[in-house]
Motif scaffolding. Sequence first.
Motif, PDB file in Angstrom:
ATOM      1  N   THR A 248       0.817  -1.224   0.000  1.00  0.00           N
ATOM      2  CA  THR A 248       0.000   0.000   0.000  1.00  0.00           C
ATOM      3  C   THR A 248       0.840   1.259   0.000  1.00  0.00           C
ATOM      4  O   THR A 248       0.319   2.352  -0.103  1.00  0.00           O
ATOM      5  CB  THR A 248      -0.910   0.028   1.241  1.00  0.00           C
ATOM      6  OG1 THR A 248      -0.092   0.057   2.426  1.00  0.00           O
ATOM      7  CG2 THR A 248      -1.808  -1.206   1.279  1.00  0.00           C
ATOM      8  N   ASN A 249       2.148   1.116   0.142  1.00  0.00           N
ATOM      9  CA  ASN A 249       3.010   2.291   0.195  1.00  0.00           C
ATOM     10  C   ASN A 249       4.230   2.065  -0.680  1.00  0.00           C
ATOM     11  O   ASN A 249       5.039   1.182  -0.409  1.00  0.00           O
ATOM     12  CB  ASN A 249       3.443   2.574   1.637  1.00  0.00           C
ATOM     13  CG  ASN A 249       4.263   3.844   1.745  1.00  0.00           C
ATOM     14  OD1 ASN A 249       4.305   4.641   0.805  1.00  0.00           O
ATOM     15  ND2 ASN A 249       4.904   4.040   2.876  1.00  0.00           N
ATOM     16  N   ALA A 250       4.346   2.854  -1.754  1.00  0.00           N
ATOM     17  CA  ALA A 250       5.469   2.678  -2.683  1.00  0.00           C
ATOM     18  C   ALA A 250       6.723   3.395  -2.215  1.00  0.00           C
ATOM     19  O   ALA A 250       7.797   3.178  -2.761  1.00  0.00           O
ATOM     20  CB  ALA A 250       5.087   3.182  -4.076  1.00  0.00           C
ATOM     21  N   LEU A 251       6.570   4.245  -1.211  1.00  0.00           N
ATOM     22  CA  LEU A 251       7.724   5.003  -0.718  1.00  0.00           C
ATOM     23  C   LEU A 251       8.457   4.207   0.351  1.00  0.00           C
ATOM     24  O   LEU A 251       7.834   3.688   1.285  1.00  0.00           O
ATOM     25  CB  LEU A 251       7.277   6.345  -0.137  1.00  0.00           C
ATOM     26  CG  LEU A 251       6.875   7.417  -1.138  1.00  0.00           C
ATOM     27  CD1 LEU A 251       6.160   8.560  -0.432  1.00  0.00           C
ATOM     28  CD2 LEU A 251       8.080   7.935  -1.897  1.00  0.00           C
ATOM     29  N   PRO A 252       9.780   4.102   0.279  1.00  0.00           N
ATOM     30  CA  PRO A 252      10.530   3.396   1.324  1.00  0.00           C
ATOM     31  C   PRO A 252      10.586   4.222   2.606  1.00  0.00           C
ATOM     32  O   PRO A 252      10.328   5.424   2.597  1.00  0.00           O
ATOM     33  CB  PRO A 252      11.928   3.246   0.705  1.00  0.00           C
ATOM     34  CG  PRO A 252      12.044   4.369  -0.262  1.00  0.00           C
ATOM     35  CD  PRO A 252      10.658   4.599  -0.798  1.00  0.00           C
ATOM     36  N   ARG A 253      10.916   3.569   3.694  1.00  0.00           N
ATOM     37  CA  ARG A 253      11.098   4.263   4.972  1.00  0.00           C
ATOM     38  C   ARG A 253      12.168   5.336   4.822  1.00  0.00           C
ATOM     39  O   ARG A 253      13.179   5.123   4.167  1.00  0.00           O
ATOM     40  CB  ARG A 253      11.539   3.273   6.054  1.00  0.00           C
ATOM     41  CG  ARG A 253      10.484   2.325   6.540  1.00  0.00           C
ATOM     42  CD  ARG A 253       9.492   3.018   7.481  1.00  0.00           C
ATOM     43  NE  ARG A 253       8.701   2.035   8.209  1.00  0.00           N
ATOM     44  CZ  ARG A 253       8.941   1.654   9.449  1.00  0.00           C
ATOM     45  NH1 ARG A 253       9.966   2.172  10.112  1.00  0.00           N
ATOM     46  NH2 ARG A 253       8.179   0.767  10.036  1.00  0.00           N
ATOM     47  N   LEU A 254      11.940   6.509   5.452  1.00  0.00           N
ATOM     48  CA  LEU A 254      12.924   7.592   5.476  1.00  0.00           C
ATOM     49  C   LEU A 254      13.371   7.969   4.058  1.00  0.00           C
ATOM     50  O   LEU A 254      14.548   8.199   3.785  1.00  0.00           O
ATOM     51  CB  LEU A 254      14.124   7.189   6.342  1.00  0.00           C
ATOM     52  CG  LEU A 254      13.787   6.855   7.799  1.00  0.00           C
ATOM     53  CD1 LEU A 254      14.948   6.115   8.458  1.00  0.00           C
ATOM     54  CD2 LEU A 254      13.472   8.126   8.572  1.00  0.00           C
ATOM     55  N   HIS A 255      12.396   8.039   3.151  1.00  0.00           N
ATOM     56  CA  HIS A 255      12.702   8.248   1.740  1.00  0.00           C
ATOM     57  C   HIS A 255      13.329   9.603   1.447  1.00  0.00           C
ATOM     58  O   HIS A 255      13.888   9.814   0.382  1.00  0.00           O
ATOM     59  CB  HIS A 255      11.431   8.080   0.893  1.00  0.00           C
ATOM     60  CG  HIS A 255      10.365   9.095   1.218  1.00  0.00           C
ATOM     61  ND1 HIS A 255       9.389   8.855   2.157  1.00  0.00           N
ATOM     62  CD2 HIS A 255      10.147  10.349   0.749  1.00  0.00           C
ATOM     63  CE1 HIS A 255       8.599   9.914   2.245  1.00  0.00           C
ATOM     64  NE2 HIS A 255       9.034  10.831   1.406  1.00  0.00           N
ATOM     65  N   GLY A 256      13.275  10.529   2.396  1.00  0.00           N
ATOM     66  CA  GLY A 256      13.874  11.849   2.181  1.00  0.00           C
ATOM     67  C   GLY A 256      15.375  11.801   1.978  1.00  0.00           C
ATOM     68  O   GLY A 256      15.971  12.739   1.458  1.00  0.00           O
ATOM     69  N   ALA A 257      16.005  10.700   2.389  1.00  0.00           N
ATOM     70  CA  ALA A 257      17.445  10.535   2.154  1.00  0.00           C
ATOM     71  C   ALA A 257      17.730  10.111   0.725  1.00  0.00           C
ATOM     72  O   ALA A 257      18.862  10.258   0.245  1.00  0.00           O
ATOM     73  CB  ALA A 257      18.030   9.505   3.121  1.00  0.00           C
TER      74      ALA A 257
END
Length: 280
Positions: A248-257
């Motif tokens: 349900t979430n295509a963004l990885p954890r802590l994607h701001g890095a």
Amino acid sequence: MRFDGTDSYVATDDLTVAVNAAITLERPLLVKGEPGTGKTELARQVAGALGLPMIEWNIKSTTRAQQGLYEYDAVSRLRDSQLGEERVHDVANYIRKGKLWQAFDTDERLVLLIDEIDKADIEFPNDLLQELDRMEFHVYETGQTIRARTRPIVIITSNNEKELPDAFLRRCFFHYIRFPDPETLRRIVGVHHPGIKPALLTEALTQFYGLREQSGLKKKPSTSEVLDWLKLLLAEDLDAEDLRQDGTNALPRLHGALLKNEQDVHLFERLAFMARRQGR
């Protein structure tokens, strides 16, 4: 004098061949590659491995080639003449040595880094042709000819933002640093984050390479960014299970890095939205 990599820098075989070829030929080594692939760090590691001092010339959009040679401070000389200063009679007092002059004006061999040459004006490389080829230049104000006492090892980096002139390229030994394959990246991570859990590293790299391969990505995350991301994952004490996507979430954890602009974040948010709709 041979470079074979260092304990803190993973150099591939083709990269070490390029460095040593440039040293043997006494030609500048022109290194291209994606931002964050270790081009600047290469020069520092070469200097450290060979036990040589280093001079670093960081190029900006406003940098002129003349600044690397010397600058004549006519304003200070005029002011001193108005004040009746004795030093005004010697023009050499108003010549400021640039990075190339500093590199030429030493008896010991050193590494000269010209970093991000493609940031400067298109004529910048052409203006340094003779100086880098003959290792000398003329100071018109004093009539001196400055020659390198010992030829430095010159490493020039480029992010490929501009095409460099053919005449300049002809005088360089060229190497392109390819983005590391998973095995090489594992070795790089091992240098920076020794002891990282294999399962966490495998899951993180799987997500990282999946992110890089996503079509439509404006800026692919680099080696330096995945190292920052892994540092955050370790600081948060996350494990492989924490990283696994639930669909349900295509963004990885802590994607701001990893993702550094809103277009790429929106791209993965749209992918997540589509995945949720398909899952209904």
